[in-house]
Design a protein around this motif. Structure first.
Motif, PDB file in Angstrom:
ATOM      1  N   ASN A  93       0.455  -5.376  -3.630  1.00 28.72           N
ATOM      2  CA  ASN A  93      -0.249  -6.631  -3.951  1.00 28.72           C
ATOM      3  C   ASN A  93       0.559  -7.728  -3.888  1.00 28.72           C
ATOM      4  N   ASP A  94       1.943  -7.567  -4.154  1.00 28.07           N
ATOM      5  CA  ASP A  94       3.066  -8.863  -4.080  1.00 28.07           C
ATOM      6  C   ASP A  94       3.024  -9.057  -2.687  1.00 28.07           C
ATOM      7  N   CYS A  95       3.127  -8.108  -1.862  1.00 31.94           N
ATOM      8  CA  CYS A  95       3.142  -8.100  -0.262  1.00 31.94           C
ATOM      9  C   CYS A  95       1.999  -9.112   0.251  1.00 31.94           C
ATOM     10  N   ALA A  96       0.639  -8.687  -0.278  1.00 32.39           N
ATOM     11  CA  ALA A  96      -0.289  -9.470   0.279  1.00 32.39           C
ATOM     12  C   ALA A  96      -0.441 -10.622  -0.150  1.00 32.39           C
ATOM     13  N   LYS A  97       0.089 -10.829  -1.482  1.00 27.30           N
ATOM     14  CA  LYS A  97      -0.042 -12.199  -2.141  1.00 27.30           C
ATOM     15  C   LYS A  97       1.171 -13.226  -1.276  1.00 27.30           C
ATOM     16  N   SER A  98       2.189 -12.699  -0.676  1.00 26.90           N
ATOM     17  CA  SER A  98       3.127 -13.269  -0.044  1.00 26.90           C
ATOM     18  C   SER A  98       2.820 -13.450   1.434  1.00 26.90           C
ATOM     19  N   GLY A  99       1.856 -12.851   1.763  1.00 28.10           N
ATOM     20  CA  GLY A  99       1.301 -12.922   3.462  1.00 28.10           C
ATOM     21  C   GLY A  99       2.022 -11.908   4.261  1.00 28.10           C
ATOM     22  N   VAL A 100       2.533 -10.632   3.613  1.00 21.92           N
ATOM     23  CA  VAL A 100       3.228  -9.733   4.688  1.00 21.92           C
ATOM     24  C   VAL A 100       2.021  -8.802   4.990  1.00 21.92           C
ATOM     25  N   GLU A 101       1.895  -8.550   6.412  1.00 23.76           N
ATOM     26  CA  GLU A 101       0.816  -7.843   7.032  1.00 23.76           C
ATOM     27  C   GLU A 101       1.606  -6.414   7.174  1.00 23.76           C
ATOM     28  N   LYS A 102       2.717  -6.083   7.514  1.00 23.90           N
ATOM     29  CA  LYS A 102       3.243  -4.864   7.536  1.00 23.90           C
ATOM     30  C   LYS A 102       4.715  -4.910   7.375  1.00 23.90           C
ATOM     31  N   TRP A 103       5.085  -3.480   7.192  1.00 22.53           N
ATOM     32  CA  TRP A 103       6.625  -3.468   7.619  1.00 22.53           C
ATOM     33  C   TRP A 103       6.956  -2.238   8.211  1.00 22.53           C
ATOM     34  N   ILE A 104       8.094  -2.259   9.015  1.00 21.91           N
ATOM     35  CA  ILE A 104       8.516  -1.445   9.846  1.00 21.91           C
ATOM     36  C   ILE A 104       9.807  -0.805   9.695  1.00 21.91           C
ATOM     37  N   VAL A 105      10.048   0.638   9.465  1.00 19.02           N
ATOM     38  CA  VAL A 105      10.917   1.254   9.194  1.00 19.02           C
ATOM     39  C   VAL A 105      11.639   1.804  10.582  1.00 19.02           C
ATOM     40  N   VAL A 106      12.827   1.705  10.951  1.00 15.48           N
ATOM     41  CA  VAL A 106      13.520   2.372  11.912  1.00 15.48           C
ATOM     42  C   VAL A 106      14.679   3.123  11.447  1.00 15.48           C
ATOM     43  N   MET A 107      14.476   4.615  11.556  1.00 12.62           N
ATOM     44  CA  MET A 107      15.651   5.357  11.154  1.00 12.62           C
ATOM     45  C   MET A 107      16.851   5.305  11.663  1.00 12.62           C
ATOM     46  N   ASP A 108      17.132   5.111  13.058  1.00 17.00           N
ATOM     47  CA  ASP A 108      18.173   5.099  13.478  1.00 17.00           C
ATOM     48  C   ASP A 108      19.202   3.798  13.399  1.00 17.00           C
ATOM     49  N   LYS A 109      18.375   2.838  12.983  1.00 17.85           N
ATOM     50  CA  LYS A 109      18.981   1.393  12.549  1.00 17.85           C
ATOM     51  C   LYS A 109      19.214   1.170  11.237  1.00 17.85           C
ATOM     52  N   MET A 110      18.206   2.192  10.295  1.00 15.86           N
ATOM     53  CA  MET A 110      18.399   2.048   8.906  1.00 15.86           C
ATOM     54  C   MET A 110      17.789   0.663   8.346  1.00 15.86           C
ATOM     55  N   THR A 111      16.770   0.267   8.874  1.00 15.22           N
ATOM     56  CA  THR A 111      16.326  -1.136   8.668  1.00 15.22           C
ATOM     57  C   THR A 111      14.799  -0.934   8.431  1.00 15.22           C
ATOM     58  N   CYS A 112      14.250  -1.976   7.401  1.00 15.58           N
ATOM     59  CA  CYS A 112      12.887  -2.094   7.311  1.00 15.58           C
ATOM     60  C   CYS A 112      12.748  -3.537   7.310  1.00 15.58           C
ATOM     61  N   SER A 113      11.799  -3.936   8.479  1.00 15.30           N
ATOM     62  CA  SER A 113      11.293  -5.185   8.717  1.00 15.30           C
ATOM     63  C   SER A 113      10.204  -5.497   8.193  1.00 15.30           C
ATOM     64  N   TYR A 114       9.755  -6.855   7.738  1.00 18.67           N
ATOM     65  CA  TYR A 114       8.710  -7.059   7.153  1.00 18.67           C
ATOM     66  C   TYR A 114       8.044  -8.165   7.876  1.00 18.67           C
ATOM     67  N   TYR A 115       6.635  -8.304   8.205  1.00 14.90           N
ATOM     68  CA  TYR A 115       6.126  -9.230   9.208  1.00 14.90           C
ATOM     69  C   TYR A 115       4.852  -9.850   8.494  1.00 14.90           C
ATOM     70  N   ASP A 116       4.390 -11.154   9.181  1.00  8.97           N
ATOM     71  CA  ASP A 116       3.391 -11.817   8.500  1.00  8.97           C
ATOM     72  C   ASP A 116       2.453 -11.547   9.631  1.00  8.97           C
ATOM     73  N   LYS A 117       1.254 -12.249   9.100  1.00  4.24           N
ATOM     74  CA  LYS A 117      -0.199 -12.013  10.205  1.00  4.24           C
ATOM     75  C   LYS A 117       0.003 -12.403  11.650  1.00  4.24           C
ATOM     76  N   ALA A 118       1.033 -13.461  11.880  1.00  2.00           N
ATOM     77  CA  ALA A 118       1.213 -13.997  13.265  1.00  2.00           C
ATOM     78  C   ALA A 118       2.272 -13.147  13.870  1.00  2.00           C
ATOM     79  N   GLY A 119       2.837 -12.028  13.275  1.00  2.00           N
ATOM     80  CA  GLY A 119       3.737 -11.316  13.877  1.00  2.00           C
ATOM     81  C   GLY A 119       5.312 -11.752  13.591  1.00  2.00           C
ATOM     82  N   ASN A 120       5.424 -12.789  13.017  1.00  2.00           N
ATOM     83  CA  ASN A 120       6.822 -13.207  12.732  1.00  2.00           C
ATOM     84  C   ASN A 120       7.670 -12.389  11.601  1.00  2.00           C
ATOM     85  N   GLU A 121       8.902 -12.060  11.867  1.00  4.64           N
ATOM     86  CA  GLU A 121       9.587 -11.355  11.083  1.00  4.64           C
ATOM     87  C   GLU A 121      10.056 -12.474   9.817  1.00  4.64           C
ATOM     88  N   MET A 122       9.678 -11.616   8.608  1.00  3.16           N
ATOM     89  CA  MET A 122       9.845 -12.414   7.557  1.00  3.16           C
ATOM     90  C   MET A 122      11.003 -12.196   6.777  1.00  3.16           C
TER      91      MET A 122
END
Length: 130
Positions: A93-122
């Motif tokens: 719910n906090d993600c939705a409130k802040s405009g997060v559309e999705k997150w992507i986790v990439v294991m070999d980089k050990m990163t979690c990236s959060y994106y808004d509806k426009a596809g911008n990395e937040m």
């Protein structure tokens, strides 16, 4: 390859964001190389080697994400979640409130990236090893 049931079993051990690094280690051991989770209905696409893909079911009643992202509010909510102060539904719910559309986790980089509806990395965070 891995199954959604195996992933659900690993996820059932997660009580807050503080448990996320251990969860990542658990699903990496199953063969997950990356995944993307969509905030609006919480469905997740999981990817493995050799173009393997499986997806989890989403919610029947979707959340509505804000059209305008609020990175500073999201960072504060993310920090609270990582400190174990919120459960997963509160975090979604906090993600939705802040405009997060999705997150992507990439294991070999050990990163979690959060994106808004426009596809911008937040926010991009490095996942600590458990």
């Amino acid at each position: 390859m891995f199954t959604i049931q195996q992933i659900h079993e690993a996820h059932s051990k997660v009580k807050s964001g503080a448990d996320f690094p251990k969860y990542i280690q658990d699903i990496m051991a199953l063969g997950v190389v990356s995944f993307e989770t969509f905030v609006f209905d919480n469905h997740t696409n999981y990817y493995g080697k050799d173009n393997f893909k499986t997806s989890s079911e989403g919610f029947l009643e979707p959340l509505t994400s804000a059209d305008k992202s609020n990175i500073e509010q999201f960072k504060a909510d993310l920090k609270a979640h990582q400190q174990g102060k919120t459960d997963y539904m509160t975090f979604l719910n906090d993600c939705a409130k802040s405009g997060v559309e999705k997150w992507i986790v990439v294991m070999d980089k050990m990163t979690c990236s959060y994106y808004d509806k426009a596809g911008n990395e937040m926010v991009v965070e490095t996942i600590p090893t458990a």
